[in-house]
Scaffold this motif. Structure first.
Motif, PDB file in Angstrom:
ATOM      1  N   THR A 133       7.067 -20.712 -24.555  1.00  0.00           N
ATOM      2  CA  THR A 133       7.370 -21.564 -23.411  1.00  0.00           C
ATOM      3  C   THR A 133       8.526 -21.006 -22.595  1.00  0.00           C
ATOM      4  O   THR A 133       8.481 -20.995 -21.356  1.00  0.00           O
ATOM      5  CB  THR A 133       7.720 -22.989 -23.889  1.00  0.00           C
ATOM      6  N   VAL A 134       9.570 -20.529 -23.264  1.00  0.00           N
ATOM      7  CA  VAL A 134      10.711 -19.933 -22.555  1.00  0.00           C
ATOM      8  C   VAL A 134      10.259 -18.702 -21.766  1.00  0.00           C
ATOM      9  O   VAL A 134      10.645 -18.512 -20.605  1.00  0.00           O
ATOM     10  CB  VAL A 134      11.825 -19.562 -23.549  1.00  0.00           C
ATOM     11  N   ALA A 135       9.424 -17.860 -22.376  1.00  0.00           N
ATOM     12  CA  ALA A 135       8.940 -16.664 -21.686  1.00  0.00           C
ATOM     13  C   ALA A 135       8.144 -17.046 -20.451  1.00  0.00           C
ATOM     14  O   ALA A 135       8.280 -16.412 -19.398  1.00  0.00           O
ATOM     15  CB  ALA A 135       8.083 -15.827 -22.639  1.00  0.00           C
ATOM     16  N   TYR A 136       7.315 -18.089 -20.552  1.00  0.00           N
ATOM     17  CA  TYR A 136       6.549 -18.522 -19.382  1.00  0.00           C
ATOM     18  C   TYR A 136       7.467 -18.999 -18.264  1.00  0.00           C
ATOM     19  O   TYR A 136       7.259 -18.679 -17.090  1.00  0.00           O
ATOM     20  CB  TYR A 136       5.568 -19.633 -19.750  1.00  0.00           C
ATOM     21  N   LEU A 137       8.496 -19.770 -18.600  1.00  0.00           N
ATOM     22  CA  LEU A 137       9.417 -20.266 -17.576  1.00  0.00           C
ATOM     23  C   LEU A 137      10.129 -19.106 -16.886  1.00  0.00           C
ATOM     24  O   LEU A 137      10.337 -19.129 -15.662  1.00  0.00           O
ATOM     25  CB  LEU A 137      10.427 -21.220 -18.211  1.00  0.00           C
ATOM     26  N   VAL A 138      10.491 -18.079 -17.652  1.00  0.00           N
ATOM     27  CA  VAL A 138      11.127 -16.898 -17.057  1.00  0.00           C
ATOM     28  C   VAL A 138      10.159 -16.193 -16.111  1.00  0.00           C
ATOM     29  O   VAL A 138      10.520 -15.823 -14.987  1.00  0.00           O
ATOM     30  CB  VAL A 138      11.621 -15.940 -18.152  1.00  0.00           C
ATOM     31  N   VAL A 139       8.918 -16.006 -16.550  1.00  0.00           N
ATOM     32  CA  VAL A 139       7.918 -15.349 -15.702  1.00  0.00           C
ATOM     33  C   VAL A 139       7.663 -16.174 -14.442  1.00  0.00           C
ATOM     34  O   VAL A 139       7.544 -15.627 -13.338  1.00  0.00           O
ATOM     35  CB  VAL A 139       6.602 -15.134 -16.479  1.00  0.00           C
ATOM     36  N   LEU A 140       7.577 -17.495 -14.599  1.00  0.00           N
ATOM     37  CA  LEU A 140       7.363 -18.365 -13.440  1.00  0.00           C
ATOM     38  C   LEU A 140       8.471 -18.182 -12.413  1.00  0.00           C
ATOM     39  O   LEU A 140       8.204 -18.036 -11.205  1.00  0.00           O
ATOM     40  CB  LEU A 140       7.301 -19.822 -13.898  1.00  0.00           C
ATOM     41  N   LEU A 141       9.710 -18.158 -12.867  1.00  0.00           N
ATOM     42  CA  LEU A 141      10.847 -18.015 -11.957  1.00  0.00           C
ATOM     43  C   LEU A 141      10.874 -16.635 -11.309  1.00  0.00           C
ATOM     44  O   LEU A 141      10.945 -16.514 -10.082  1.00  0.00           O
ATOM     45  CB  LEU A 141      12.149 -18.274 -12.709  1.00  0.00           C
ATOM     46  N   THR A 142      10.808 -15.592 -12.119  1.00  0.00           N
ATOM     47  CA  THR A 142      10.958 -14.237 -11.578  1.00  0.00           C
ATOM     48  C   THR A 142       9.769 -13.825 -10.713  1.00  0.00           C
ATOM     49  O   THR A 142       9.940 -13.167  -9.695  1.00  0.00           O
ATOM     50  CB  THR A 142      11.131 -13.225 -12.724  1.00  0.00           C
ATOM     51  N   CYS A 143       8.563 -14.237 -11.102  1.00  0.00           N
ATOM     52  CA  CYS A 143       7.391 -13.882 -10.303  1.00  0.00           C
ATOM     53  C   CYS A 143       7.411 -14.616  -8.963  1.00  0.00           C
ATOM     54  O   CYS A 143       7.077 -14.033  -7.921  1.00  0.00           O
ATOM     55  CB  CYS A 143       6.115 -14.209 -11.075  1.00  0.00           C
ATOM     56  N   SER A 144       7.807 -15.883  -8.961  1.00  0.00           N
ATOM     57  CA  SER A 144       7.901 -16.627  -7.705  1.00  0.00           C
ATOM     58  C   SER A 144       8.926 -16.002  -6.775  1.00  0.00           C
ATOM     59  O   SER A 144       8.697 -15.876  -5.556  1.00  0.00           O
ATOM     60  CB  SER A 144       8.261 -18.094  -7.993  1.00  0.00           C
ATOM     61  N   LEU A 145      10.065 -15.588  -7.315  1.00  0.00           N
ATOM     62  CA  LEU A 145      11.085 -14.936  -6.495  1.00  0.00           C
ATOM     63  C   LEU A 145      10.587 -13.590  -5.957  1.00  0.00           C
ATOM     64  O   LEU A 145      10.843 -13.243  -4.797  1.00  0.00           O
ATOM     65  CB  LEU A 145      12.362 -14.734  -7.316  1.00  0.00           C
ATOM     66  N   ALA A 146       9.861 -12.842  -6.798  1.00  0.00           N
ATOM     67  CA  ALA A 146       9.343 -11.551  -6.361  1.00  0.00           C
ATOM     68  C   ALA A 146       8.320 -11.716  -5.251  1.00  0.00           C
ATOM     69  O   ALA A 146       8.308 -10.949  -4.272  1.00  0.00           O
ATOM     70  CB  ALA A 146       8.726 -10.804  -7.543  1.00  0.00           C
ATOM     71  N   LEU A 147       7.459 -12.707  -5.358  1.00  0.00           N
ATOM     72  CA  LEU A 147       6.474 -12.956  -4.309  1.00  0.00           C
ATOM     73  C   LEU A 147       7.166 -13.372  -3.012  1.00  0.00           C
ATOM     74  O   LEU A 147       6.742 -12.975  -1.924  1.00  0.00           O
ATOM     75  CB  LEU A 147       5.497 -14.040  -4.757  1.00  0.00           C
ATOM     76  N   ARG A 148       8.221 -14.131  -3.126  1.00  0.00           N
ATOM     77  CA  ARG A 148       8.940 -14.546  -1.918  1.00  0.00           C
ATOM     78  C   ARG A 148       9.617 -13.352  -1.250  1.00  0.00           C
ATOM     79  O   ARG A 148       9.607 -13.225  -0.027  1.00  0.00           O
ATOM     80  CB  ARG A 148       9.980 -15.604  -2.277  1.00  0.00           C
ATOM     81  N   ARG A 149      10.187 -12.447  -2.048  1.00  0.00           N
ATOM     82  CA  ARG A 149      10.800 -11.247  -1.480  1.00  0.00           C
ATOM     83  C   ARG A 149       9.773 -10.373  -0.781  1.00  0.00           C
ATOM     84  O   ARG A 149      10.086  -9.712   0.212  1.00  0.00           O
ATOM     85  CB  ARG A 149      11.506 -10.446  -2.568  1.00  0.00           C
ATOM     86  N   ASP A 150       8.548 -10.354  -1.300  1.00  0.00           N
ATOM     87  CA  ASP A 150       7.497  -9.543  -0.696  1.00  0.00           C
ATOM     88  C   ASP A 150       6.886 -10.198   0.532  1.00  0.00           C
ATOM     89  O   ASP A 150       5.954  -9.661   1.124  1.00  0.00           O
ATOM     90  CB  ASP A 150       6.391  -9.264  -1.714  1.00  0.00           C
ATOM     91  N   GLY A 151       7.392 -11.361   0.899  1.00  0.00           N
ATOM     92  CA  GLY A 151       6.909 -12.010   2.116  1.00  0.00           C
ATOM     93  C   GLY A 151       5.560 -12.685   1.964  1.00  0.00           C
ATOM     94  O   GLY A 151       4.785 -12.742   2.904  1.00  0.00           O
TER      95      GLY A 151
END
Length: 248
Positions: A133-151
């Motif tokens: 569960t912790v790993a999923y929450l980390v992936v959710l946060l970092t992937c969402s931020l990465a997608l936002r940076r990519d526009g």
């Protein structure tokens, strides 16, 4: 190009396979959709428990391998791919250490209101589930931020909504699990858990693959040198055209 397609296929397979509980809809198992843990499907003595454990292993390995290939291809977003590898490996470990028994329909709950429930929560399976569960929450946060940076466009908002609802279902699942172990009562635990896992599976199958596509760029075939020569006009002729127009 082949490696990227393989990575995408593994990520999709691992993501969708995360919701392998849907096999329960077509197999004759005893677990109640409304009240039972998904993990109880893999408990020893349950019908098809080996099939559910195998499905978990395949999905976890696919996620881990797909994330590792994505990291090798992009050399970017390590905060996404490395936790995703951890998530996949946790799923494999969780399948290797299933619940020791069935709780909700096996009448093997600890005495409500006592400390005996801690022995159930602290099983290797429970620890693995927590790390997952912790790993999923980390992936959710970092992937969402990465997608936002990519526009990423407004579709990113839809993905974020799916991921957040899945995380909220996970939090509610933890509350209902505590209620079950402490008081022996937790209606709708199974439905909440299955909804959360299904949304998580959809998110895992879409968001990381979308990030990989955006990070790696178009996947079209590279033009051969002869094709470039035929499509681009000769430099000399292009330079000469304005001169002839001016002379005219």
């Amino acid at each position: 190009m082949v490696t990227r397609r393989l990575a995408l296929g593994l990520l999709v397979l691992g993501g969708l396979g995360y919701a392998d509980w849907v096999l329960q809809l077509v197999l004759p198992v005893d677990a109640d959709l409304r009240t039972s843990f998904i993990s109880e499907l893999s408990a020893p003595g349950q019908p098809f428990h080996e099939l559910f454990r195998l499905a978990d292993v395949v999905a976890g390995l696919a996620l881990a391998a797909g994330a590792a290939l994505a990291w090798r291809l992009t050399r970017r977003a390590a905060g996404v791919w490395l936790p995703l590898v951890v998530l996949g490996l946790c799923a494999v470990f969780e399948a290797a250490v299933p619940l020791s028994t069935s709780y909700t329909f096996g009448a093997d709950l600890p005495d409500p209101g006592t400390g005996a429930w801690w022995a159930k929560v602290s099983e290797p399976h429970g620890v693995s589930s927590f790390l997952e569960t912790v790993a999923y929450l980390v992936v959710l946060l970092t992937c969402s931020l990465a997608l936002r940076r990519d526009g990423a466009d407004r579709r990113r908002l839809g993905l974020a909504a799916v991921g957040i609802v899945a995380a909220l279902c996970g939090a509610l699942d933890a509350v209902l699990t505590a209620s079950l172990l402490l008081s022996g009562d937790a209606d709708y635990l199974g439905l909440v858990q299955r909804l959360g896992v299904t949304l998580t599976a959809v998110w895992l199958a879409v968001a990381p693959t979308w990030l990989l596509v955006r990070a790696a760029g178009p996947a079209g075939p590279r033009p051969r040198s002869g094709d470039r020569c035929r499509t681009a006009p000769p430099r000399g002729r292009a330079d000469a055209s304005p001169s002839r127009a001016g002379d005219a």
